[in-house]
Design an enzyme around this catalytic site. Structure first.
Site, PDB file in Angstrom:
ATOM      1  N   THR A 155      -1.921   8.770   7.663  1.00 24.30           N
ATOM      2  CA  THR A 155      -2.477   7.577   6.711  1.00 24.30           C
ATOM      3  C   THR A 155      -2.615   8.001   5.569  1.00 24.30           C
ATOM      4  O   THR A 155      -3.116   9.274   5.309  1.00 24.30           O
ATOM      5  CB  THR A 155      -3.579   6.967   7.378  1.00 24.30           C
ATOM      6  OG1 THR A 155      -4.751   7.814   7.372  1.00 24.30           O
ATOM      7  CG2 THR A 155      -3.116   6.300   8.940  1.00 24.30           C
ATOM      8  N   GLU A 189      -7.298   2.951   5.118  1.00 24.32           N
ATOM      9  CA  GLU A 189      -6.126   3.587   5.502  1.00 24.32           C
ATOM     10  C   GLU A 189      -4.822   3.088   5.746  1.00 24.32           C
ATOM     11  O   GLU A 189      -5.022   2.053   6.649  1.00 24.32           O
ATOM     12  CB  GLU A 189      -6.579   4.617   6.493  1.00 24.32           C
ATOM     13  CG  GLU A 189      -7.959   5.425   6.397  1.00 24.32           C
ATOM     14  CD  GLU A 189      -8.179   6.350   7.625  1.00 24.32           C
ATOM     15  OE1 GLU A 189      -7.382   7.150   7.878  1.00 24.32           O
ATOM     16  OE2 GLU A 189      -9.267   6.173   8.142  1.00 24.32           O
TER      17      GLU A 189
END
Length: 320
Positions: free
Chosen positions: A212, A260
């Site tokens: 991420t 994220e």
């Protein structure tokens, strides 16, 4: 589009203009009505359209510590205003000294002496000057003295968002805080966006097979409620379908709240140090802690598939 910071940035030879004043956080659909009207009036009069806004938010100066979560940073607001046809944006530094400027002095120093207003376009509840003493009626009276028109546009449109409440920045912030990003998008006329620099996190997503982009958000950003969302990650000029996680990562006893974004079906992305944007399309589920790592991985795979479907459906609807 020209951008000015402070009255001294306005060109000395600036002529007449049509002006609208406000914080315009989010440039939502109500704001768009006022700004479009100002642009249309400017075109009719053959003069530029100017938006006057403030930095920081006036509430932070008048009541320190009360800065509201921001729906859009100034550079994003300028982009949105440019798309609406605005010719110039004046960002006035809102200081303690400036907050003491009377409504009458604001008219003279900003609208008359610097912007040479030919018309001013505002919403019905517009207030300005020290202690918000000025309103549209006062502005109209000043217009008779200084030769500018005042036009009032009703910005309070409504829809399904917030149970039918009139659209406003306050309502949008509330919906974002509640995780209702679809409702916020109805008011904004586009998905709610969060921006920031990609920084190195614990890199657990990479270890788990879902790398991420950990986005360090800009100060005072309106971040949605903790949970998983479908949306897009904008980086290097590309909008990538994304599964987005907001929260403290309770699976690993996290304490810091993060945003994220996992770019779906993309490999080898290196975004560290880049300024990116994350658009929130739809809420998928709340934040949770799982009994085992396998259970977490299974749920993550389901989340990604759900996000893939939601983004694809949104793209299909857009192109239909």
């Amino acid at each position: 589009m020209q951008r000015w910071r402070g009255l001294e940035d306005i060109p000395q030879d600036w002529g007449r203009s049509v002006v609208t004043i406000g914080s315009y956080d989010g440039v939502h659909r109500g704001h768009q009505l006022i700004i479009r009207h100002a642009v249309e009036r400017a075109r009719e009069l053959g003069v530029p359209a100017v938006v006057v806004t403030f930095d920081p938010h006036p509430s932070e100066v008048v009541r320190p510590g009360s800065h509201p979560p921001l729906l859009a940073p100034h550079h994003r607001r300028c982009e949105l205003m440019a798309e609406l046809g605005v010719d110039a944006v004046l960002i006035l530094p809102f200081t303690t000294e400036f907050s003491k400027l009377s409504a009458a002095d604001f008219v003279v120093k900003v609208l008359v002496d610097k912007l040479h207003a030919k018309a001013v376009v505002e919403g019905p509840n517009f207030r300005f000057g020290h202690r918000a003493a000025g309103d549209v009626a006062f502005l109209a009276e000043q217009g008779k003295t200084y030769d500018f028109e005042v036009e009032v546009v009703d910005l309070y449109v409504s829809g399904e968002a917030g149970g039918g409440e009139p659209f406003s920045s306050t309502l949008t912030r509330r919906l974002v805080a509640e995780g209702d990003v679809a409702g916020a998008a109805e008011i904004l006329g586009r998905p709610h966006r969060v921006e920031g620099i990609v920084v190195r996190g614990a890199q657990r997503g990479r270890e788990l097979g879902f790398p991420t982009a950990n986005v360090e958000t800009l100060p005072h950003t309106a971040v949605p409620a903790d949970g998983v969302y479908a949306g897009w990650l904008h980086a290097q000029g590309e909008a990538m379908p994304a599964a987005i996680s907001v929260g403290t990562n309770p699976q690993f006893d996290g304490t810091e709240r993060t945003v994220e974004a996992y770019a779906i079906d993309r490999e080898g992305l290196d975004l560290y140090g880049l300024h990116v944007a994350v658009d929130f399309l739809a809420y998928v589920r709340g934040q949770a802690r799982f009994e085992t790592l396998d259970a977490l991985l299974e749920q993550m795979a389901q989340d990604v598939q759900r996000c893939r479907e939601l983004v694809a459906a949104a793209r299909d609807a857009e192109s239909a």
